[in-house]
Scaffold this motif. Sequence first.
Motif, PDB file in Angstrom:
ATOM      1  N   TYR A  60     -54.052  10.741 -26.658  1.00 15.24           N
ATOM      2  CA  TYR A  60     -52.766  10.762 -25.953  1.00 15.24           C
ATOM      3  C   TYR A  60     -52.100  12.127 -26.081  1.00 15.24           C
ATOM      4  O   TYR A  60     -51.580  12.681 -25.110  1.00 15.24           O
ATOM      5  CB  TYR A  60     -51.867   9.662 -26.518  1.00 15.24           C
ATOM      6  CG  TYR A  60     -50.481   9.626 -25.926  1.00 15.24           C
ATOM      7  CD1 TYR A  60     -50.216   8.848 -24.801  1.00 15.24           C
ATOM      8  CD2 TYR A  60     -49.439  10.373 -26.481  1.00 15.24           C
ATOM      9  CE1 TYR A  60     -48.943   8.817 -24.242  1.00 15.24           C
ATOM     10  CE2 TYR A  60     -48.178  10.355 -25.928  1.00 15.24           C
ATOM     11  CZ  TYR A  60     -47.927   9.582 -24.812  1.00 15.24           C
ATOM     12  OH  TYR A  60     -46.674   9.557 -24.268  1.00 15.24           O
ATOM     13  N   VAL A  71     -49.952   9.445 -19.738  1.00 11.50           N
ATOM     14  CA  VAL A  71     -50.804   8.261 -19.738  1.00 11.50           C
ATOM     15  C   VAL A  71     -50.033   7.133 -19.074  1.00 11.50           C
ATOM     16  O   VAL A  71     -48.908   6.820 -19.458  1.00 11.50           O
ATOM     17  CB  VAL A  71     -51.215   7.875 -21.170  1.00 11.50           C
ATOM     18  CG1 VAL A  71     -52.008   6.567 -21.169  1.00 11.50           C
ATOM     19  CG2 VAL A  71     -52.041   9.001 -21.803  1.00 11.50           C
ATOM     20  N   THR A  99     -54.542   8.645 -16.523  1.00  5.64           N
ATOM     21  CA  THR A  99     -53.449   9.607 -16.584  1.00  5.64           C
ATOM     22  C   THR A  99     -52.940   9.972 -15.198  1.00  5.64           C
ATOM     23  O   THR A  99     -53.625   9.777 -14.195  1.00  5.64           O
ATOM     24  CB  THR A  99     -53.892  10.898 -17.309  1.00  5.64           C
ATOM     25  OG1 THR A  99     -54.816  11.628 -16.476  1.00  5.64           O
ATOM     26  CG2 THR A  99     -54.548  10.580 -18.641  1.00  5.64           C
TER      27      THR A  99
END
Length: 240
Positions: A60, A71, A99
């Motif tokens: 992330y 994300v 994403t």
Amino acid sequence: MPDKLTTYVQLAEDTTRAIMHSHETWTAFLSTAARMYKYAYNDQLMIHAQRPAATACAPYEVWNQKMSRYVRRGSKGIALLDSSGDTVALHYVFDVADTGTTRRSPPMNLWQMERHHTLPIMDALQSTYDTAPAGGLERQVEQIALRLSDLYWQEHRVDILGIVDGSFMEGYDELAVGSCFRQAAGISITYTLLERCGFEPAGWFDKDDFQAIHDFSTPDSVYALGAAVSDMSREVLRNI
């Protein structure tokens, strides 16, 4: 009810058995590994188990801070088993498909080999691995794969001989184990390299070409083969 760690450890064990079921399941794994070549074998295995079609994975923080991508809400992370500490832990990565972009996002371009890249790549591989380019890039890649498999066997022979118990290689002498390893690793590396370079290798091989992989029939032996293929493929693909 099992906790998450137990669930994912079991998933890794189940996937290890599944990928060696046939040459089709093994080459399906190699296709995932080819795209995820920067990851180690254990991570490739977990990504294949959860998102076999993933194309580019990162934590992330990397998507958010380095790539300026977000994300998407509700996206499910791909769990990886982290054994770098005293105990096994989980950490998560997300595929690029999970994403979205912002105005600050840099271009996201995954490399693809085009026709005009062929000769420079062949020259570079010849310089690095001292392999003749005769027969085209495909044959050159095969030569490199076989050479690296032989070198890996020489360097890790003792470790590989130590994991044959319980596998179909049990009872083989050292010469036979070495031959089996070099054949299984060589064909698997060749497949991985051709896959990542866009040659669609599924049409190049048949199940008889992968006969040697079936001797790797225990978790330890599958790990030894998978780790070798991952390490050697990564080396060549980074050069490419």
